[in-house]
Design a protein around this motif. Structure first.
Motif, mmCIF file in Angstrom:
data_model
loop_
_atom_site.group_PDB
_atom_site.id
_atom_site.type_symbol
_atom_site.label_atom_id
_atom_site.label_comp_id
_atom_site.label_asym_id
_atom_site.label_seq_id
_atom_site.Cartn_x
_atom_site.Cartn_y
_atom_site.Cartn_z
ATOM 1 N N UNK A 87 4.233 -8.492 -10.864
ATOM 2 C CA UNK A 87 4.658 -7.713 -9.783
ATOM 3 C C UNK A 87 3.341 -7.895 -9.013
ATOM 4 N N UNK A 88 2.234 -7.672 -9.229
ATOM 5 C CA UNK A 88 0.899 -7.801 -8.387
ATOM 6 C C UNK A 88 0.945 -9.163 -8.131
ATOM 7 N N UNK A 89 1.038 -10.075 -9.074
ATOM 8 C CA UNK A 89 0.810 -11.454 -8.844
ATOM 9 C C UNK A 89 1.730 -12.052 -7.867
ATOM 10 N N UNK A 90 2.816 -11.552 -7.766
ATOM 11 C CA UNK A 90 3.848 -12.034 -6.786
ATOM 12 C C UNK A 90 3.540 -11.526 -5.351
ATOM 13 N N UNK A 91 2.947 -10.280 -5.295
ATOM 14 C CA UNK A 91 2.393 -9.945 -4.059
ATOM 15 C C UNK A 91 1.232 -10.668 -3.471
ATOM 16 N N UNK A 92 0.365 -10.901 -4.342
ATOM 17 C CA UNK A 92 -0.931 -11.721 -4.037
ATOM 18 C C UNK A 92 -0.519 -13.238 -3.698
ATOM 19 N N UNK A 93 0.667 -13.559 -4.183
ATOM 20 C CA UNK A 93 0.974 -15.055 -3.799
ATOM 21 C C UNK A 93 1.777 -15.210 -2.624
ATOM 22 N N UNK A 94 2.298 -13.997 -2.001
ATOM 23 C CA UNK A 94 3.154 -13.985 -0.977
ATOM 24 C C UNK A 94 2.584 -13.421 0.329
ATOM 25 N N UNK A 95 1.528 -12.405 0.191
ATOM 26 C CA UNK A 95 0.922 -11.918 1.078
ATOM 27 C C UNK A 95 -0.458 -12.144 1.499
ATOM 28 N N UNK A 96 -0.947 -11.990 2.580
ATOM 29 C CA UNK A 96 -2.482 -12.335 3.032
ATOM 30 C C UNK A 96 -2.825 -10.775 2.936
ATOM 31 N N UNK A 97 -4.259 -10.753 2.726
ATOM 32 C CA UNK A 97 -4.868 -9.455 2.687
ATOM 33 C C UNK A 97 -6.160 -9.685 3.452
ATOM 34 N N UNK A 98 -6.281 -8.634 4.408
ATOM 35 C CA UNK A 98 -7.463 -8.417 5.589
ATOM 36 C C UNK A 98 -8.161 -7.228 5.362
ATOM 37 N N UNK A 99 -9.361 -7.182 5.478
ATOM 38 C CA UNK A 99 -10.254 -5.866 5.325
ATOM 39 C C UNK A 99 -11.172 -5.459 6.438
ATOM 40 N N UNK A 100 -11.043 -4.537 6.959
ATOM 41 C CA UNK A 100 -12.028 -4.143 7.985
ATOM 42 C C UNK A 100 -12.517 -2.628 7.635
ATOM 43 N N UNK A 101 -13.866 -2.260 7.936
ATOM 44 C CA UNK A 101 -14.417 -1.007 7.474
ATOM 45 C C UNK A 101 -14.565 -0.028 8.514
ATOM 46 N N UNK A 102 -13.988 1.145 8.425
ATOM 47 C CA UNK A 102 -14.095 2.301 9.312
ATOM 48 C C UNK A 102 -15.356 2.961 8.802
ATOM 49 N N UNK A 103 -16.631 2.871 9.608
ATOM 50 C CA UNK A 103 -17.952 3.321 9.307
ATOM 51 C C UNK A 103 -18.075 4.756 9.185
ATOM 52 N N UNK A 104 -17.436 5.769 10.197
ATOM 53 C CA UNK A 104 -17.555 6.774 10.349
ATOM 54 C C UNK A 104 -15.963 7.526 10.396
ATOM 55 N N UNK A 105 -15.804 8.388 9.411
ATOM 56 C CA UNK A 105 -14.441 9.015 9.027
ATOM 57 C C UNK A 105 -14.040 9.965 10.354
ATOM 58 N N UNK A 106 -13.605 9.304 11.371
ATOM 59 C CA UNK A 106 -13.311 10.123 12.503
ATOM 60 C C UNK A 106 -11.897 10.502 12.712
#
Ligand code: UTP
Length: 276
Positions: A87-106
């Motif tokens: 299941x997780x492998x198929x998500x990794x193969x079909x989706x792209x994943x991007x990350x950004x950080x919220x510095x202060x939890x506002x």
């Protein structure tokens, strides 16, 4: 039609301490699958294959979960355990994943604004992974996408909650356009039962149009000193259009102990029946 989905996961998860001291709340499993994987599966089912996370400190496990673990895969290759990773492998193969950080939890509104770097200028989904949703026939995001195609405006998923729980939610009021659809005219974040105009609570599924970013940029901190998405949506409702949709299915609030245990029991029953 909507390709991107944003997952704000920067919150501290204080209701689940000490479990969430060193581990993201979103990695807590219901049976053997982390909450965040159920949520990404729902987005993928709706065709939202570009997955964006707004993360914070201590959330690295989420990135690792959506990455290949070569050592582990090599270790279990050719054994019956391989299927556990399908299941997780198929998500990794079909989706792209991007990350950004919220510095202060506002607050959630600020987390969504932080996600603009990933989303850009197009409509997008937002999923709060601690709300685990099981849609009837199709996932809740898919149901909302069908409405978006018709109305082309922001849509929030709502459900009726007991009146004494309104203080835990954003509550909407508006004009009914059918059994399940309401054109929003008012929204209040965490009202007392006496203040609440209805018992229709916003849950963790949204489709937002990108003008929300401009609104969020000037939305002042509201309840609890946090930038509330509810406040920005109210402004969007006043100047444009926001729909509330009573989704078909059920939701477990897995950010709370009661909801987490209820979801576990539900999936355990399914598992015993051979359904998952
Ligand atoms: P919650 O209100 O559930 O907060 O946030 P929380 O920190 O996750 O959990 P508790 O209440 O302390 O136990 C709703 C969603 O908004 C995200 C959270 O990660 C969660 O998915 N959020 C909230 C952010 O990303 N940033 C924030 O500043 C606040």
């Amino acid at each position: 039609m909507i390709k991107k989905c944003l997952f704000p996961v920067a919150g501290y998860g204080t209701r689940f301490l000490p479990a969430t001291k060193a581990m993201p709340k979103e990695i807590l499993p219901i049976l053997d699958k982390p909450l965040v994987q159920y949520a990404v599966e729902e987005a993928a089912e709706a065709g939202m294959l570009d997955i964006g996370f707004v993360t914070g400190r201590g959330k690295r496990a989420i990135e690792d979960h959506f990455d290949v673990s070569y050592e582990l895969e090599h270790q279990i290759a050719g054994t019956g355990k391989e299927k556990s990773l399908q299941g997780i492998r198929s998500l990794i193969d079909t989706c792209t994943f991007s990350y950004t950080r919220q510095i202060t939890m506002r607050g959630l509104g600020d987390a969504i604004l932080t996600g603009q770097a990933i989303i850009g200028d197009e409509p997008f989904g937002v999923v709060l992974a601690d709300d685990l949703c099981i849609g009837d026939e199709q996932g809740v995001l898919s149901q909302m996408l069908a409405l978006f195609k018709q109305y082309r405006c922001s849509i929030v998923a709502v459900e009726e909650v007991p009146k004494n729980q309104t203080g835990s939610y954003g509550i909407v009021d508006g004009e009914a356009l059918g059994d399940r659809l309401i054109r929003v005219t008012d929204m209040i974040e965490k009202p007392t039962p006496a203040e609440a105009p209805t018992n229709l609570a916003i849950i963790g599924r949204y489709i937002l149009t990108p003008d929300i970013f401009e609104i969020l940029r000037t939305t002042p901190a509201g309840k609890n000193g946090e930038v509330q998405i509810t406040d920005a949506l109210l402004q969007q409702a006043k100047t444009g259009c926001v729909m509330a949709y009573k989704f078909k299915g059920r939701r477990f609030d897995c950010g709370s102990i009661d909801g987490f245990v209820a979801a576990t029991n539900y999936y355990y029953d399914q598992y015993k029946k051979g359904g998952c």
